[in-house]
Structures are given as structure tokens and as C-alpha cells.
Write an enzyme that holds these catalytic residues in place. Structure first.
Site, short mmCIF file in Angstrom:
data_model
loop_
_atom_site.label_atom_id
_atom_site.label_comp_id
_atom_site.label_asym_id
_atom_site.label_seq_id
_atom_site.Cartn_x
_atom_site.Cartn_y
_atom_site.Cartn_z
N ASP A 224 104.63 -87.52 -2.12
CA ASP A 224 104.70 -88.71 -2.58
C ASP A 224 104.29 -88.65 -4.16
O ASP A 224 103.32 -87.93 -4.18
CB ASP A 224 103.62 -89.74 -1.99
CG ASP A 224 103.86 -89.87 -0.45
OD1 ASP A 224 104.13 -88.65 0.19
OD2 ASP A 224 103.84 -90.78 -0.02
N HIS A 226 104.37 -91.87 -6.00
CA HIS A 226 103.96 -93.24 -6.32
C HIS A 226 103.76 -93.66 -7.78
O HIS A 226 102.47 -94.27 -8.01
CB HIS A 226 102.84 -93.42 -5.42
CG HIS A 226 103.13 -93.69 -4.12
ND1 HIS A 226 103.89 -94.87 -3.67
CD2 HIS A 226 102.78 -93.12 -2.84
CE1 HIS A 226 103.92 -94.86 -2.36
NE2 HIS A 226 103.21 -93.73 -1.94
N ASP A 253 108.83 -91.72 -1.44
CA ASP A 253 107.83 -92.70 -1.98
C ASP A 253 107.57 -92.25 -3.48
O ASP A 253 106.55 -91.98 -3.98
CB ASP A 253 106.66 -92.29 -1.32
CG ASP A 253 106.67 -93.06 0.08
OD1 ASP A 253 107.65 -93.68 0.29
OD2 ASP A 253 105.47 -93.16 0.76
N ASN A 285 109.57 -94.78 2.66
CA ASN A 285 109.42 -96.22 3.15
C ASN A 285 109.28 -97.13 1.86
O ASN A 285 109.43 -98.17 2.24
CB ASN A 285 108.15 -96.31 4.11
CG ASN A 285 106.74 -96.08 3.62
OD1 ASN A 285 106.52 -95.10 2.96
ND2 ASN A 285 106.06 -96.96 3.69
N HIS A 286 108.77 -96.50 0.69
CA HIS A 286 108.70 -97.47 -0.33
C HIS A 286 109.82 -97.39 -1.10
O HIS A 286 109.84 -98.23 -2.39
CB HIS A 286 107.52 -97.10 -1.06
CG HIS A 286 106.20 -97.17 -0.66
ND1 HIS A 286 105.62 -98.49 -1.12
CD2 HIS A 286 105.42 -97.01 0.23
CE1 HIS A 286 104.35 -98.76 -0.50
NE2 HIS A 286 104.20 -97.73 0.43
N HIS A 382 104.11 -88.95 2.96
CA HIS A 382 103.64 -90.25 3.38
C HIS A 382 102.37 -90.42 3.75
O HIS A 382 101.87 -91.59 4.16
CB HIS A 382 104.47 -90.31 4.82
CG HIS A 382 104.27 -91.88 5.21
ND1 HIS A 382 104.57 -92.96 4.37
CD2 HIS A 382 104.30 -92.41 6.55
CE1 HIS A 382 104.65 -94.09 5.26
NE2 HIS A 382 104.53 -93.78 6.68
#
Length: 455
Positions: A224, A226, A253, A285-286, A382
Site C-alpha cells: 500500500d 495510499h 491501494d 480495495n481502494h 492491505h
């Protein structure tokens, strides 16, 4: 306590005292941002005194900070069962429901909190002034979109018309990244060219991609990111910039949370355009509309790139592969929802995930999956890890997380993995967060999410 003996009352009082001791430890752990430790101590407090809803509500809060929204929702519900007038339990359950995009349930709980404590300044600020309004807005948006969804519509990506744009690697890195570091954005035509060219390349890929890693070569796997653009730049300083001789895999992500998600995804997409066979991107999932609406990417794209770009990014995310098999050995595979949401757990078997979506799977599930598919290692992301990575399930399951000091508050390290062709054993590199301009995480998520977990 009518009908209870002195000895039983003493035991009861002793249990309550033990529970309070665990609560104090939990509060200290929470204040120090050791949320997993806080969960454990609140659990011990609840076991010592199951009648006190405060311990469950506080544990719900700790689960919220860990993004275990399903567990947060369950704990808040149990607290409400013990005390139907407990205001904090309602808005914490509402927070969890909102985070899971269950806006109707969130509205119910926020309104309940407002009814129970209409004059409470914290409730008024948090609920009636922000979260409730945002939940109602999102619910109205869903109903509006459902009303308009009849019939086939032409993808927005197909309506974008741009002139030919020539980009070379030196200009792309030097000009684009330098601009991003200075807080400047690309011209819209360059932005659209990068996203649409990346979409064209991604559309040609299957959902599970096989990548060869011959002996004498290597590949770097990141977790990730982000929206932490300056930490992504640091990864490229440490591991080298992507190239044909230095391939990368970013494990989903890429966006949300951090306030430079546009810069992160454009940088990764640009490298995908430059090195189609050497920059690999997995959907997380993002990379989904439901998450982007809540956690900031939607608002960030609208501000930096314009409203039309929101749909272009969304359509492009739909073409991202769901997993990769590297040299026939380290994979990440499964059904779409479970792939993007599920997490490992120490105990064997499967159970509902604490996040409220997907499952939690044990070491036996990991081994069975690897054996059935002739694979040797599961690499996934995740989850925040204090050290930036975690090796679990007897060494067969690795979690990699590449966003250090996640959301400017978790204090964790970031990490990436290097696999050498032939050997294909994971070699971990840890790194700390680097300085960035004074822009807070979740800036573009709106007032609702900025204060959602602040009480």
C-alpha cells in the site's frame, strides 16, 4: 445487591477492579497509538466485567483505528444492547457503518445519537454538523445514480479527445515529478494521455498475470502507498527508478487517505506507459468508487483534475489485474471481493473478517491454496504492519505495506520486497517516512472523514 452473598459481592468487586486496571492499560496503549494492544486490554476488561458497555465501546474505537470496521460495528452493537442510551456506542457504530458504505445504517445511528444527546457539543459538532449530513448526501447520491442507471451509457473515457502527446522517460521523470514536488499539476492533456494510455495497456491484461523473473534479474514488490507521494519517491531513491532492468510490482491501494493520491497514481501510470512489461499494478480495495467517495480520492481528483477525470480514473481502475504470479512462485489470487478485502489470521480455518468484508483465513487455508496451485509463497498487502512487513503462516504468507507512518499517525515503518530470479526468496528493505509539505491526510475527504475518528 439483593440475593447475592458477601463473598459473591467481593468477587464481583474484585472483577470490576481488574477490569478497570485493564481499561487503564488499554487507554494508555490507545493514547500511544498501540491500537492492537489496546484491543487486547479492552478485551481483558470485558472478560473481567462483561456488564460494562464502556469497554466494548472503547474497543470499538480501537477497531476503528485499525480499520477493522466489522469488529467495530459488532462491539458497538453489543454496547448498545447493554445500554440502549449509550451515545458513544451509537456514533461509533455509525462511523463503522459509514466506513463500510452502509449509509442507511449510519444515518440511523447518527440520528439516534443526536436524539439522545441533542445538547452535547461533541455530538452536535460530529453528527449534526458533519457526519450525518455527509451520510445523507451519499445516500441521496446512490438513489439518484440508481434512478439514472437504466440503459447502457458510453464510457466517459471514450468521450475524451486529446491531441497526440509525445513523452520520453527523462522528461516524464524530471518534469512531472519535479512539478508534483513543487505542488504543481500536469496540464490536463498530459494527465488524460497518461491515464488513457495506461487504460489501453491494462485492458489487454488478464485478471491474473504471470511475470517471468529469469535468473540474474530481480523484481521489487511494494504494498500500500495510499497517496503518500513523497514516500513513493523515496522508494525509487532506495530501490532505483523503474526501468526494463529494474521492474516493480505495486500491490494495490495506491490512492485514498494520503493527500497526494493523484500524484502517486499518475506517477505509477506514467511508468506503466513507459515500461509496460516492467511496471505491474494490482487492484486493491481502494481502487473502487465506494472507497474513493469516502476516503479522499474522489474529492482530490475533482479539485486537481476536474470532475470528468473522476470517471476516467474509475473506469481505468476497473481494468487493473487482481493478482500476479511471479516466476510461477509468489502469487496473490482468489475471488475478486475476497482478494481485495481478506486477511490472514493465526488460527486455522475461515471466519468473517474483522473488517466487515471478506474473510479471515488461517495457515491451513494458505498451505492448501499454495499446494493446489503448485506455488510457494503468498504475498499480499492491505494491512498496516509496525515493521512494514510481516511473515505469517509458517513463512508461507507475507504481508508488505509501503506507506510509512500511515496517515501521519501510525508510526510504522514502510517496506518493500526484492525477489532475485532463480532463488525467489523474499528480501525485505525497511524505510522510514520522509518529510512532506504540511498537508494533512484526508484533506480531500471533506469535514466528515477529517473528524470521523476524532472522538
Amino acid at each position: 445487591m439483593e440475593g447475592v452473598s458477601l463473598a459473591e459481592r467481593q468477587v464481583c468487586e474484585a472483577s470490576k477492579a481488574v477490569a478497570e486496571q485493564h481499561k487503564e492499560k488499554a487507554n494508555a496503549a490507545f493514547k500511544a497509538k498501540h491500537y492492537r494492544e489496546a484491543v487486547d486490554e479492552y478485551t481483558a476488561a470485558t472478560e473481567a466485567d462483561p456488564s460494562n458497555p464502556i469497554y466494548l465501546s472503547n474497543r470499538s474505537f480501537a477497531h476503528l483505528r485499525l480499520e477493522e470496521f466489522g469488529a467495530a460495528l459488532v462491539d458497538a452493537s453489543k454496547a448498545i444492547e447493554l445500554d440502549p442510551t449509550y451515545v458513544k456506542a451509537y456514533y461509533r457504530r455509525g462511523d463503522a457503518a459509514f466506513a463500510l458504505a452502509r449509509f442507511k445504517d449510519a444515518i440511523r445511528d447518527f440520528r439516534a445519537a443526536a436524539r439522545l444527546a441533542p445538547r452535547d457539543p461533541d455530538v452536535r459538532k460530529k453528527v449534526t454538523g458533519g457526519v450525518l449530513a455527509e451520510a445523507e448526501k451519499q445516500q441521496k447520491r446512490i438513489r439518484f445514480e440508481e434512478a439514472l442507471s437504466s440503459g447502457e451509457e458510453k464510457p466517459v473515457s471514450e468521450t475524451i479527445v486529446i491531441e497526440d502527446v509525445a513523452l520520453d522517460s527523462s522528461r516524464l521523470w524530471n518534469d512531472m515529478v519535479a512539478a508534483f514536488r513543487d505542488g504543481r499539476q500536469l496540464a490536463r492533456r498530459y494527465m488524460y494521455w497518461i491515464v488513457l494510455e495506461a487504460q489501453r495497456l491494462l485492458r489487454a491484461l488478464p485478471s491474473l498475470v504471470e511475470v517471468a523473473v529469469p535468473a540474474g534479474t530481480r523484481i521489487t514488490v511494494c504494498g500500500d502507498t495510499h497517496g503518500q507521494f513523497f514516500d513513493v519517491c523515496n522508494i525509487f531513491e532506495l530501490a532505483g527508478k523503474p526501468s526494463e532492468a529494474n521492474p516493480f510490482l505495486f500491490n494495490g491501494d495506491f490512492v485514498d487517505r494520503g493527500s497526494w493520491s493523484v500524484e502517486v497514481i499518475l506517477t505509477l501510470f506514467a511508468y506503466k506507459c513507459l515500461y509496460p512489461d516492467h511496471m505491474h499494478l494490482t487492484r486493491g480495495n481502494h481502487e473502487a468508487k465506494s472507497m474513493n467517495l469516502i476516503y479522499g480520492f474522489y474529492g482530490e481528483v475533482r479539485e486537481k483534475c476536474g470532475p470528468t477525470a473522476v470517471e476516467v480514473f474509475r473506469e481505468t481502475f476497473c481494468w487493473l489485474p487482481l493478482g500476479y504470479v511471479l516466476d510461477g512462485k509468489p502469487p496473490d489470487a482468489g475471488h475478486m471481493c475476497e482478494m481485495m478485502w481478506s486477511d490472514p489470521r493465526p488460527a486455522p480455518g475461515r471466519e468473517p473478517n474483522a473488517r466487515g468484508v471478506g474473510i479471515a483465513f488461517g495457515p491451513d487455508v494458505t498451505r492448501d491454496f499454495l499446494e493446489r496451485n503448485g506455488l510457494s509463497l503468498l504475498v499480499r498487502s492491505h494491512e498496516v504492519k509496525d515493521e512494514g512487513y510481516e511473515v505469517a503462516h509458517d513463512g508461507y504468507c507475507v504481508t508488505i505495506f509501503s506507506a510509512p507512518n500511515y496517515c501521519d499517525q501510525m508510526g510504522n515503518k514502510g517496506a518493500y520486497i526484492t525477489f532475485e530470479g532463480g532463488e525467489m526468496a523474499p528480501h525485505f528493505t525497511q524505510f522510514d517516512a520522509v518529510p512532506h509539505p504540511d498537508v494533512k491526510p484526508m484533506k480531500y475527504a471533506g469535514s466528515m472523514m477529517n473528524g470521523m475518528f476524532g472522538m
